[in-house]
Design a protein around this motif. Structure first.
Motif, PDB file in Angstrom:
ATOM      1  N   LEU A 103      -4.129   6.538   0.037  1.00 22.79           N
ATOM      2  CA  LEU A 103      -5.341   6.804  -0.740  1.00 22.79           C
ATOM      3  C   LEU A 103      -5.596   8.303  -0.776  1.00 22.79           C
ATOM      4  CD1 LEU A 103      -7.767   4.123   0.774  1.00 22.79           C
ATOM      5  CD2 LEU A 103      -6.309   3.886  -1.255  1.00 22.79           C
ATOM      6  N   GLU A 157      -7.189   0.612   2.343  1.00 23.01           N
ATOM      7  CA  GLU A 157      -6.295   0.488   1.187  1.00 23.01           C
ATOM      8  C   GLU A 157      -6.529  -0.803   0.398  1.00 23.01           C
ATOM      9  OE1 GLU A 157      -2.185   2.961   1.913  1.00 23.01           O
ATOM     10  OE2 GLU A 157      -2.308   0.960   2.780  1.00 23.01           O
ATOM     11  N   GLY A 165       0.810  -1.209   0.000  1.00 23.20           N
ATOM     12  CA  GLY A 165       0.000   0.000   0.000  1.00 23.20           C
ATOM     13  C   GLY A 165       0.844   1.259   0.000  1.00 23.20           C
TER      14      GLY A 165
END
Length: 242
Positions: A78, A119, A75
């Protein structure tokens, strides 16, 4: 009338003189001070050197990556519930690996520590929009940092071999930690524009290398361990049954 800043300029030689007076008075003392500085510098940079030397033969491009069962995508944040630019670049690279037949399943690992931030689900949705079948995508909701992602991939999801996908400034640490966690891994570094985020990431990696070296030696449990999950095994079974 005295010019503005003259007082500060006059204070500089006095400050320099005070600094010089703090230096060791003898040649032997100065030599020891210099040696201490050198040793501290070496100690600070040694973990970064370990990463560079230990992973150089494990970095590949999409074209030269070996065929492995799983791609692991880490990840990277976002924006408005959608993958950030850097995360989208990682996911696009994983799609290229999948389409090239280099991997059969994709494990997305990221942060879902609160209900309004997810995520892995955003990563899965991106991959689905790019044509990757949902059955080939596996989600790890507790990949809070690189070590947690690596050790959970091995201990929870049963990953023994993988191609890792991350930005080029992070991929060496990912490879080193996943290998320490028990995964025979290669890394595909995603090149990106050398913007402020890229430079920040590179500088951050110097500090993170020390933590990575400690984790590789101590091998701590992740923040969340839990029971084994069959998602990767199911994804690979679906690939075999095509």
């Amino acid at each position: 009338m005295r010019a503005a800043g003259t007082g500060r300029l006059r204070a500089l030689p006095r400050a320099a003189a005070r600094w010089v007076r703090r230096l060791p008075a003898t040649r032997r003392g100065r030599r020891r001070a210099f040696q201490a500085v050198v040793l501290l510098s070496v100690a600070a940079l040694a973990p970064a050197g370990w990463l560079w030397l230990g992973t150089g033969d494990r970095l590949r491009s999409v074209a030269t990556a070996p065929a492995e069962p799983v791609a692991v995508v880490f990840g990277a944040g976002l924006l408005g519930g959608q993958p950030s630019e850097y995360l989208a670049q990682r996911l696009a690279t994983a799609v290229r690996l999948y389409r090239a037949g280099k991997v059969q399943a994709i494990l997305v690992t990221g942060d879902n520590s609160r209900t309004d931030y997810d995520e892995p689900t955003a990563m899965r949705d991106y991959l689905r929009r790019q044509g990757v079948p949902e059955v080939r995508i596996v989600l790890d909701y507790a990949g809070f940092d690189t070590w947690d992602s690596c050790t959970r991939a091995h201990r929870i999801f049963g990953v023994d071999r993988a191609v890792l996908v991350s930005q080029d400034f992070h991929i060496r640490r990912a490879v080193a930690l996943c290998r320490a966690a028990g995964i025979d891994s290669y890394g595909v570094g995603v090149p990106g524009p050398h913007d402020a985020t890229w430079y920040y990431g590179g500088i951050r990696e110097i500090a993170a290398a020390g933590k990575a070296a400690l984790e590789a030696v101590v091998r701590p449990d992740p923040r969340f361990l839990g029971p084994a999950e069959p998602g990767v095994a199911r994804a690979l079974a679906a690939a075999r049954s095509r």
